[in-house]
Design a protein around this motif. Sequence first.
Motif, PDB file in Angstrom:
ATOM      1  N   SER A  98      38.488  49.986  51.681  1.00 32.96           N
ATOM      2  CA  SER A  98      39.433  49.900  50.564  1.00 32.96           C
ATOM      3  C   SER A  98      39.859  48.466  50.322  1.00 32.96           C
ATOM      4  O   SER A  98      40.998  48.187  49.999  1.00 32.96           O
ATOM      5  N   LYS A 101      39.309  47.161  44.878  1.00 38.81           N
ATOM      6  CA  LYS A 101      39.796  48.292  44.078  1.00 38.81           C
ATOM      7  C   LYS A 101      39.849  47.896  42.620  1.00 38.81           C
ATOM      8  O   LYS A 101      40.054  46.729  42.290  1.00 38.81           O
ATOM      9  N   ASP A 103      42.068  48.028  39.488  1.00 39.70           N
ATOM     10  CA  ASP A 103      43.450  48.286  39.095  1.00 39.70           C
ATOM     11  C   ASP A 103      43.440  48.878  37.689  1.00 39.70           C
ATOM     12  O   ASP A 103      43.103  48.185  36.731  1.00 39.70           O
ATOM     13  N   HIS A 105      45.643  49.483  35.696  1.00 43.68           N
ATOM     14  CA  HIS A 105      46.647  48.958  34.765  1.00 43.68           C
ATOM     15  C   HIS A 105      46.285  47.600  34.184  1.00 43.68           C
ATOM     16  O   HIS A 105      46.874  47.173  33.201  1.00 43.68           O
ATOM     17  N   VAL A 109      39.323  43.985  39.040  1.00 47.99           N
ATOM     18  CA  VAL A 109      38.831  44.474  40.326  1.00 47.99           C
ATOM     19  C   VAL A 109      39.285  43.497  41.398  1.00 47.99           C
ATOM     20  O   VAL A 109      38.940  42.322  41.373  1.00 47.99           O
ATOM     21  N   SER A 110      40.075  43.987  42.317  1.00 47.09           N
ATOM     22  CA  SER A 110      40.661  43.105  43.325  1.00 47.09           C
ATOM     23  C   SER A 110      39.734  42.968  44.526  1.00 47.09           C
ATOM     24  O   SER A 110      38.844  43.786  44.743  1.00 47.09           O
ATOM     25  N   GLN A 111      39.984  41.934  45.295  1.00 47.41           N
ATOM     26  CA  GLN A 111      39.259  41.750  46.547  1.00 47.41           C
ATOM     27  C   GLN A 111      40.267  41.208  47.542  1.00 47.41           C
ATOM     28  O   GLN A 111      40.821  40.124  47.336  1.00 47.41           O
ATOM     29  N   ILE A 112      40.551  41.996  48.571  1.00 49.00           N
ATOM     30  CA  ILE A 112      41.558  41.564  49.542  1.00 49.00           C
ATOM     31  C   ILE A 112      40.843  41.087  50.803  1.00 49.00           C
ATOM     32  O   ILE A 112      40.243  41.868  51.526  1.00 49.00           O
ATOM     33  N   THR A 114      41.916  39.913  53.666  1.00 49.62           N
ATOM     34  CA  THR A 114      42.387  40.334  54.980  1.00 49.62           C
ATOM     35  C   THR A 114      42.046  41.793  55.260  1.00 49.62           C
ATOM     36  O   THR A 114      42.137  42.252  56.383  1.00 49.62           O
ATOM     37  N   ARG A 115      41.675  42.503  54.222  1.00 54.48           N
ATOM     38  CA  ARG A 115      41.316  43.899  54.394  1.00 54.48           C
ATOM     39  C   ARG A 115      39.806  44.044  54.630  1.00 54.48           C
ATOM     40  O   ARG A 115      39.349  45.001  55.225  1.00 54.48           O
ATOM     41  N   SER A 166      38.509  36.644  40.596  1.00 51.43           N
ATOM     42  CA  SER A 166      39.652  37.555  40.499  1.00 51.43           C
ATOM     43  C   SER A 166      40.249  37.548  39.105  1.00 51.43           C
ATOM     44  O   SER A 166      41.331  38.072  38.902  1.00 51.43           O
ATOM     45  N   HIS A 169      43.851  36.172  39.035  1.00 52.31           N
ATOM     46  CA  HIS A 169      44.957  37.118  39.024  1.00 52.31           C
ATOM     47  C   HIS A 169      46.296  36.442  39.286  1.00 52.31           C
ATOM     48  O   HIS A 169      47.329  36.832  38.737  1.00 52.31           O
ATOM     49  N   ARG A 171      47.265  33.797  38.180  1.00 54.20           N
ATOM     50  CA  ARG A 171      47.794  33.254  36.927  1.00 54.20           C
ATOM     51  C   ARG A 171      48.532  34.331  36.140  1.00 54.20           C
ATOM     52  O   ARG A 171      49.464  34.037  35.400  1.00 54.20           O
ATOM     53  N   MET A 173      50.212  36.672  37.651  1.00 51.63           N
ATOM     54  CA  MET A 173      51.483  36.780  38.356  1.00 51.63           C
ATOM     55  C   MET A 173      52.400  35.617  37.969  1.00 51.63           C
ATOM     56  O   MET A 173      53.596  35.773  37.814  1.00 51.63           O
ATOM     57  N   ARG A 174      51.782  34.445  37.815  1.00 48.87           N
ATOM     58  CA  ARG A 174      52.545  33.264  37.430  1.00 48.87           C
ATOM     59  C   ARG A 174      53.145  33.456  36.030  1.00 48.87           C
ATOM     60  O   ARG A 174      54.315  33.159  35.797  1.00 48.87           O
TER      61      ARG A 174
ATOM     62  N   GLN B  37      43.263  38.175  61.007  1.00 45.22           N
ATOM     63  CA  GLN B  37      43.398  37.875  59.580  1.00 45.22           C
ATOM     64  C   GLN B  37      44.034  36.512  59.359  1.00 45.22           C
ATOM     65  O   GLN B  37      44.114  36.041  58.247  1.00 45.22           O
TER      66      GLN B  37
ATOM     67  N   TYR C 151      51.511  37.800  48.337  1.00 46.15           N
ATOM     68  CA  TYR C 151      52.227  37.215  47.212  1.00 46.15           C
ATOM     69  C   TYR C 151      53.474  38.061  47.006  1.00 46.15           C
ATOM     70  O   TYR C 151      53.398  39.283  46.918  1.00 46.15           O
ATOM     71  N   ALA C 228      48.946  48.362  43.271  1.00 48.97           N
ATOM     72  CA  ALA C 228      47.591  47.815  43.140  1.00 48.97           C
ATOM     73  C   ALA C 228      47.484  46.608  44.067  1.00 48.97           C
ATOM     74  O   ALA C 228      48.439  45.844  44.215  1.00 48.97           O
ATOM     75  N   CYS C 229      46.316  46.467  44.693  1.00 45.96           N
ATOM     76  CA  CYS C 229      46.176  45.491  45.783  1.00 45.96           C
ATOM     77  C   CYS C 229      46.570  44.085  45.376  1.00 45.96           C
ATOM     78  O   CYS C 229      47.259  43.375  46.100  1.00 45.96           O
ATOM     79  N   PHE C 230      46.079  43.678  44.183  1.00 42.79           N
ATOM     80  CA  PHE C 230      46.267  42.280  43.786  1.00 42.79           C
ATOM     81  C   PHE C 230      47.718  41.944  43.424  1.00 42.79           C
ATOM     82  O   PHE C 230      48.059  40.792  43.262  1.00 42.79           O
ATOM     83  N   HIS C 233      48.752  40.849  46.961  1.00 41.88           N
ATOM     84  CA  HIS C 233      47.838  40.026  47.767  1.00 41.88           C
ATOM     85  C   HIS C 233      47.260  38.915  46.926  1.00 41.88           C
ATOM     86  O   HIS C 233      47.036  39.068  45.743  1.00 41.88           O
TER      87      HIS C 233
END
Lengths: 267, 822, 234
Positions: A98, A101, A103, A105, A109-112, A114-115, A166, A169, A171, A173-174, B37, C151, C228-230, C233
Amino acid sequence: MKKDHGHVGKKYGMVIDLDKCTGCGTCMTACAAENNVSVRKDESDKERSITWIQLYQISNGKKFPDTRYSYFPRPCMHCDEDGRGGHHPSCVSVCVASATKLDPHTGIVSQIYTRCIGCRYCQAACPFDARYFNWWDAYFPKEKGLERYLSPDVSPRMRGVIEKCSFCHHRLMRAKNQAYAEGRREIEEHEYITACTEACPVQAITFGDLNNPKHKVHELIQLPTAFRLLERLNTKPKVYYLSTKDWVRRLADNYRPGEFKRLSKGS
Amino acid sequence: MQMKRRNFIKFLVGGVAGIQLTPLPWKFTDDVAIWTQNWPWVPVPPVGAVTKEKTVCSLCRGACGIEVRKIDNRAVKIEGRSDYPVNPGGICPLGMGGLQLLYNESIRFTSPMKRVGPRGSGVFMDISWDEALDILSGRISKLRKKGHPEALAAIDGNPNESTMALMVERLLKAVGSPNYVSMPSVGDTCSMVNYLQQGTGEMMAYDLENADCILSFGSGLLEGWGSPGRVLNAWGLWHDAHAKEKAVIIQVEARASNTASKADFWITPKPGTEAALALGIAHVLIKDRLCNVSFIENYCFGYHDWKSLDGQEHKGFKSMVLDEYSPQQVAGITGLQADKIKSLAHEFGKAKAPIAICGKGKGSLNGSLYEFMAIQSLNALVGNINKPGGVLVHEAMPLSDLQKLKNDQISLRGLKKQRLDQAGTSKYPFTNSLINNFLDAILKRHQSPVDTLLVFKANPVFTLPDTTACYKALKKIPFIVSFSPFKDETALMADLILPDHTYLEKMDDLVCPPGLQYPFYGLTKSVVDPVYNTENTGDAIIRLAKKIGGSVAESFQWPEYEDVLKTRASGLYSNGKGLVGYDASHPVWKMQKAGNRAAPDYSTFEEMWEAIKTGGFWFTAKHNYQNYSSIFKTPSKKFEFFSLRIKSAIDIAAKQKPLKKVLKDLGVAKNADEACMPHYSKDESSQDSTEYPLFMMPYEMINLASEWAPNPPFSNKTLLDNQLRNDESFTDINPQTAKANDLKQGDRVIIKSLAGRIKVRVNITEGAMPGIVYLPLGFGHTAYDEFLKGKGVNPNDIITTNRDPVSGQIVWWNTAVKLIKV
Amino acid sequence: MEKPDEKLGEGFLSSLNDFVPPWLDLRSTLSTGFFLLAGFIAALVVGWILFPMILYSKQPQPINFNHAVHIDEESGIEGETETEKCLYCHEFREDGSFAGIPKIDKCIECHDDPESSIGETLEEKEFLQNYVAEEKEVSWFSYYRQPDCVYFSHIAHVNMGKQECFVCHGDHGKSEKIPVYQQNRLTGYSINIWGKRLSGWKTNTWDRMKMDDCAECHTKTGHEENNACFVCHK
């Protein structure tokens, strides 16, 4: 634009005008600088080097002096649900951790990192080669001090994880933070654009909400010159291209004889 | 109950059971996972307050506006500025990576240094600024005491119009040396063409945005020519899907460069025959009456045959072109089809606002005088001079002169000595400096006539054609001082390092970026505190002059470099028509065309200067279009197809020696009349074509720095893997050439010329002209760090240099080579 | 392990033997139980007391800071609610980002005279002398810094989500003494993010700030889309 999916949310996407694109590579450097992508000694090994947006050179295959080159900048396509029962982007379906994912909304498509467990299934699954594996830790040798230019907006990656575009992404949030500071909930079209969009010196890239009729991208994707890469895979990329040149458009997919529709009489 | 083995096991079992009821196993497992991590060796960028500093990029001469995003005191990203007149938001890929130059300690000098290891080894020792300046001033004072101030020389890469160039030249003059040598650039050739044909030695000012047909003779519009941010934006405008009328772009070039590929028409004459093509187009324009007759008849000189005061008949441009450059004749020279030349001429002649532009590639290397004259003559033929969408003619930038130089007897005697490069003599009457001659003079003499060489913003050992000769010449010079902030090849040969700030740490000016159509003054500022113990070279020169003392100190009485900049900028204020504010919705090219008459947006000099310091620019959009009766400052007061200045230079020289010898010295292969007009002559110096059957063309790329500034590592990502693979660079050759030499894709091959040999791999592409071997400029560094050093080969290593007629500049585009399969 | 007195136990055991069935070896059973229990208790001691002591390093803050004094009505720090008072120093920047622990400039806005203190404590004098007078930043340890991969937008929670500071930070803003900073030696995380309640039991919202806690609150307050992940993160 018909809705591919059930929700009525935002669907961020990109339109790249290939007639304008000059292949200068500013999108690539802007992206690397924005997203703390590390540079290794040997970047010529394209299976190992990391480029969230990659410029591909294509040729019309004709003999000198009728040869023409063109360029395909390729970020992550941020594929969507297929609209026939909600199949996810191919990378998302295969991820066992996971870590990636879609999103619903934002359409991003996110990429984490640490996951991510570094199994590289998603890399194999991606038809666009948009995913990159960190074979090493981010390269910032102490004696150089290059870590001083790192942006806190994006965390540097460790070895053993996948990374990819990303749509900047952070930006989004900013821009949201800025809107919140001004007491707004919604952000304006120009407030959230990716680093490559902003940097492109010929303004070949347009970014916005594909679902929003007021956004320029919404209008551009309805042009007859608009197309997507490997459309027949039905991964519903949110990155569109524009080109008036048939030879460029033809290279976007594997067409069966007679299947390709020409735009112009010539070329 | 003893602690026997059995009991111990019981104890452990109890322990294991007990530990399950503590947080230890769960938290430990989790923490270990979290630890993986957050490897401590992966950098964590500190957070902080975001600020944005506006400045100007000066990595090249283009002067694109940039904004540096900072987190507290760290610069973290460079972005283009949309509130800057030159570039509406976009910058080039190199400018984008500027922070990798600022913060890369292994390519920068962190303090003044003196050499301790053998020359070229790069082993230096830190010294203080005072000590460093003492060493240099002591050396210069000694030269002056011995009566040989001319043994001080400088190689300067600062643009000719910049204040820094003025400072360096002033230092040499104050000391008493005429040997100020600037690095060659396309601007030298352009301003010479303007001087000869239009009478003013200004840069070319092309109103590209308003033009509807661009005929580019090898100009790398998409390779970084001019101001990359501006030209690329213009490209976007020309190709906008919503544009009412799209501009037609015609690229004349022997390689499928980005510009050629993306142009509407791609014309491929043999390299070096561009002048003939331009004259062939002129032929068709004249013959098919596509010229602007009224402009030619009223404001041009030398179009028709004419008679001079001494009664001699002279051939005019028209009859020369009609006689010698018919499409058939030109087809024979260029290898193009005559029909193609005709249709090209019609495309150009029928456009409303056609411009022919010159300067190969990025324009960082000089061009050929006659070729540029031929190209500029096309603009005159269609009468698109000083009109919207044409080539504009400007007066000199209104910058004030510096206070008069103070010279003592020693310096006056030194200045009377002849320049080592012979620039300005009857051989090179219009040239200011010739670095190739300068280096030759050092090589030819038994002992180097230069004792101390100062190097500013230049890396001749890497960027000059025929690097081996340059290296040898520098090796002969007893003492070299580098002012480079970077550990470039030339700096590594230096004995003393006085490191400058990088462009992001200092204030400096950028005057008239190449090709820009309006007078422009840009000012960089320090966006971050200097990272290392470096000093603005302007300030260093002032301190050095003060240490030398006497009349030299008196010539540099400013407290600091900013005062020098201010002194010069005072002319901008008194000029009375500038603007320091800019509204992105009114681009300057529109304002200028619309006849902007806005009054200056400042009322005092201080106000203007403060605005320039924060905004980073001054410009004027007021322009007197046409105005033909007063813009041409040539002897005839007209646009000269036939340059009277060349004629008088020949006439003067012919009083001393026979005309044939004069022409030979100038390098002209034609007669005296044609020597005054743009013409084509085959390069006679071409080597034996059986030994070296192919030609090597170096080319420039927008994503690979080939000038003084090093390449930011980010742009390594943008290189294709048929340009660089591991540490090997590629040569582009046509499949025909490959077949003739029995080469396959990826083969290793030695390219050999008279000047040397290099090993590369082969990339077979239809984008290459048969018979030509292409090599990119910018690879093959022997200095810097792992991102640059040893990557690919430097084509400059094998370029055999010839001299361009009249200008004497380096001809670098036709090196005969052969391929040897490895 | 201490050895129990055997003789004393001998008589006790034999009297017990009368009550137990013969097949049960009471002696060995008890001994087994004893060792199991000892191991069990030792493990509990190790797990609950020793382990946290070893896992967390303790670093005292450079000087004390009295939050209580500052949010007191008389301090001159304005704000109708507690949160507004907090925001007086822990402010939002113009771009909406959160400034976190104030820089010395912020302190100097009130403590502008290094010679005369506002309050009466020694700590303040020390602060004025060592930091204000020299305009030196205090190298605070941040209790609530999330790791680099996270974040977190304060403005989204405080201004838009109308969350009060205490929801995540508890009584920190009312404390008179700031606690010793404890950092996890393995992860580098502050104990305040996750570690205060090793049992995993959470009684207050501010006891723990792990991903699940964020998600739980998003879900409860109807902001599912922010899971949502982002969103959290980077």
